[in-house]
Design an enzyme around this catalytic site. Structure first.
Site, PDB file in Angstrom:
ATOM      1  N   CYS A 140      -0.633  -5.262   4.268  1.00 27.70           N
ATOM      2  CA  CYS A 140      -1.499  -4.095   4.053  1.00 27.70           C
ATOM      3  C   CYS A 140      -2.770  -4.134   4.897  1.00 27.70           C
ATOM      4  O   CYS A 140      -2.741  -4.029   6.106  1.00 27.70           O
ATOM      5  CB  CYS A 140      -1.800  -3.972   2.554  1.00 27.70           C
ATOM      6  SG  CYS A 140      -2.630  -2.433   2.107  1.00 27.70           S
ATOM      7  N   LYS A 143      -1.389 -13.612   1.451  1.00 23.71           N
ATOM      8  CA  LYS A 143      -2.368 -12.722   2.085  1.00 23.71           C
ATOM      9  C   LYS A 143      -3.736 -13.387   2.162  1.00 23.71           C
ATOM     10  O   LYS A 143      -4.232 -13.934   1.178  1.00 23.71           O
ATOM     11  CB  LYS A 143      -2.455 -11.409   1.298  1.00 23.71           C
ATOM     12  CG  LYS A 143      -3.303 -10.336   1.968  1.00 23.71           C
ATOM     13  CD  LYS A 143      -3.265  -9.043   1.170  1.00 23.71           C
ATOM     14  CE  LYS A 143      -4.073  -7.951   1.853  1.00 23.71           C
ATOM     15  NZ  LYS A 143      -4.087  -6.699   1.070  1.00 23.71           N
ATOM     16  N   GLU A 198       5.313  -4.105   0.500  1.00 24.97           N
ATOM     17  CA  GLU A 198       4.364  -4.917  -0.265  1.00 24.97           C
ATOM     18  C   GLU A 198       4.637  -4.780  -1.761  1.00 24.97           C
ATOM     19  O   GLU A 198       4.778  -3.663  -2.276  1.00 24.97           O
ATOM     20  CB  GLU A 198       2.940  -4.452   0.050  1.00 24.97           C
ATOM     21  CG  GLU A 198       1.852  -5.163  -0.738  1.00 24.97           C
ATOM     22  CD  GLU A 198       0.476  -4.551  -0.525  1.00 24.97           C
ATOM     23  OE1 GLU A 198      -0.514  -5.181  -0.894  1.00 24.97           O
ATOM     24  OE2 GLU A 198       0.402  -3.417   0.013  1.00 24.97           O
TER      25      GLU A 198
END
Length: 511
Positions: free
Chosen positions: A384, A332, A267
């Site tokens: 994440c 995301k 990430e």
């Protein structure tokens, strides 16, 4: 003897303190401790503490239990708030305590409803569904904080056999029912033989289900992968003077990896927006193309085509695929509060250093995004925190051959946070029946099989490359088809039936 002891504690003025201690030992069932019997012990005794109490007493004991559980279970927040959020230690402790107190409201509300509607009269059938409903609520209420689910603690027990069918909430439901059965056996011994049969049936079935392969790996279609773990110190990650150093670290670590089917970075491995990194990305693309490798990296993305009225573009935490037969861009969807966006920004922004972290102004991506394309395969993306959401991961994985999750757990240092996070990845592999690639900045990077096994892992806090293979699968798990609906329908149906019956026949008890 045991019945008298439980009764004495239940009637004691210290019952709420006992409830808090029971909540505090509950996280010992989770990674990195893996002491799943502690969850059974904790939940069984907690249930007894609620028996025959007024709704107000139950609320206080439920709040104490939840506060203890969250205070210990997410103590790793102190590291991110104090060490990397530049907040004074005393204030960081208070902030973690505040989170624990607020999240404790979930178990407080659950305990209140449990006694308000006399559900303890049928504890074996009502407590577990109610407890799991409130776990599910944590996935979306107040933006969601899907952590410390009971089911994760039983990933090393035979109950894990239910994960591909019922998911983490189903495993949790059966674990809580098991705790109720144990409580009844301890209190009533021979008279509770039916609970012993139910407990045996649950665990024996789980044992057998472990040996069913819902999906089959196609080992002749391996995708060779190199996970590059840069181990960039979190306190310098976003500093301008570290940009070139960071890029050079990843450049050098990847030199020997071009030629693998896929080279994957964590990430935000590229610590700048995509338009600022054009030259570097072109260099990596050329390297990948020359050796016929696909390349995936996490990178912040600024959408310069959609400026707001003040000329500011939306910013995204993204995952991009380039190189040989690699293409796609994923934004995301589920953002971390305070880490990636600041709730009530006009009030909180700047009030504390923690509310003004670098890269904390991201926008959420839309819910209808395609997988990334790698060679002839489709890669479901999870950045994440997103891997903690069972339904989101299930939905994204529906049309994918593998799952790749990029993360930066450097925020949590040597705490339990990264281990809990990895345990969630293992559960997602079990639920979906797919291989998962986990690439992180500081660890724990690894390859997870459809059985939830960590096949290979890189050591934490080491600059390294981890090589391995992942495989497409044939077939789907029942959970992939149905998701959480069977468990939710069961829980709501049971609670509605007993709640209505108690209301009709006896009326809810007074506060």
């Amino acid at each position: 003897m045991i019945t008298k002891l439980l009764s004495a504690v239940r009637q004691s003025r210290y019952a709420s303190l006992v409830a808090m201690c029971l909540g505090a030992i509950f996280p010992l069932s989770l990674a990195p401790y893996h002491l799943w019997p502690m969850a059974l012990f904790s939940l069984a005794w907690f249930t007894d503490l609620l028996t025959q109490q007024t709704p107000k007493q139950a609320l206080l004991r439920g709040w104490a239990f939840g506060t203890g559980m969250w205070g210990v279970g997410v103590s790793w927040l102190f590291v991110s708030i104090h060490d990397y959020g530049y907040t004074a230690a005393w204030l960081a402790v208070l902030m973690v305590a505040f989170v624990a107190v607020v999240m404790g409201l979930f178990s407080a509300s659950m305990a209140f409803i449990y006694r308000r509607f006399n559900l303890d009269r049928h504890a074996i059938l009502t407590f577990a569904p109610l407890f799991i409903i409130f776990e599910w609520l944590k996935t979306w209420l107040f933006t969601g904080f899907p952590w410390l689910f009971t089911g994760y603690g039983f990933i090393d027990s035979v109950l894990v056999g239910y994960a591909p069918i019922l998911g983490v909430f189903g495993v949790g439901l059966l674990a809580v029912i098991s705790a109720q059965c144990l409580l009844m056996l301890l209190k009533h011994h021979a008279k509770a033989w039916s609970y012993g049969l139910l407990l045996s049936a649950i665990w024996l079935a789980g044992f057998g289900l472990q040996y069913i392969n819902w999906t089959k790996s196609q080992f002749d279609k391996a995708l060779s992968v190199s996970i590059v773990q840069g181990n960039i110190p979190q306190d310098v990650k976003w500093q301008l003077e570290w940009r070139d150093k960071t890029l050079d670290i990843y450049r050098q670590l990847s030199v020997s990896e071009w030629g693998q089917n896929l080279v994957i970075w964590p990430e935000a491995a590229v610590p700048m927006f995509q338009y600022e990194a054009n030259d570097f990305l072109k260099e990596m693309d050329d390297n990948a193309l020359a050796k016929k490798s696909a390349f995936v990296t996490g990178i912040p993305y600024a959408d310069l085509k959609n400026l707001d009225t003040q000329g500011v573009p939306p910013f995204y935490n993204s995952m991009a695929a380039i190189g040989d037969d690699g293409h796609g861009l994923y934004f995301k969807q589920r953002l971390v509060p305070f880490g990636e966006y600041v709730p009530f920004e006009s009030v909180l922004r700047g009030a504390l250093p923690f509310f003004n972290l670098e890269m904390s102004s991201f926008s959420a991506g839309n819910t209808q995004q395609s997988p990334l394309f790698i060679k002839d395969y489709r890669l479901a993306a999870a950045i994440c925190y997103e891997i903690a959401y069972p339904e989101l991961t299930r939905r994204n994985a529906q049309k994918a051959d593998f799952i790749a999750t990029l993360s930066n757990d450097g925020w949590f240092g040597t705490s339990t946070g990264p281990h809990q996070h990895l345990q969630m990845v293992q559960m997602r592999a079990l639920e979906t029946g797919k291989w998962i690639i986990r690439a992180t900045n500081t660890g724990i990077s690894g390859f997870i099989s459809p059985k939830g096994t960590l096949v290979k892992q890189a050591p934490q806090f080491k600059r390294t490359v981890l090589r391995g293979n992942v495989y497409p699968v044939v077939g789907k798990t029942p959970y992939s088809h149905l998701g959480d609906w069977p468990i939710l329908i069961f829980c709501f149906s049971v609670l509605s039936w007993f709640g209505w019956r108690n209301y009709k026949n006896n009326r809810p008890i007074n506060l």
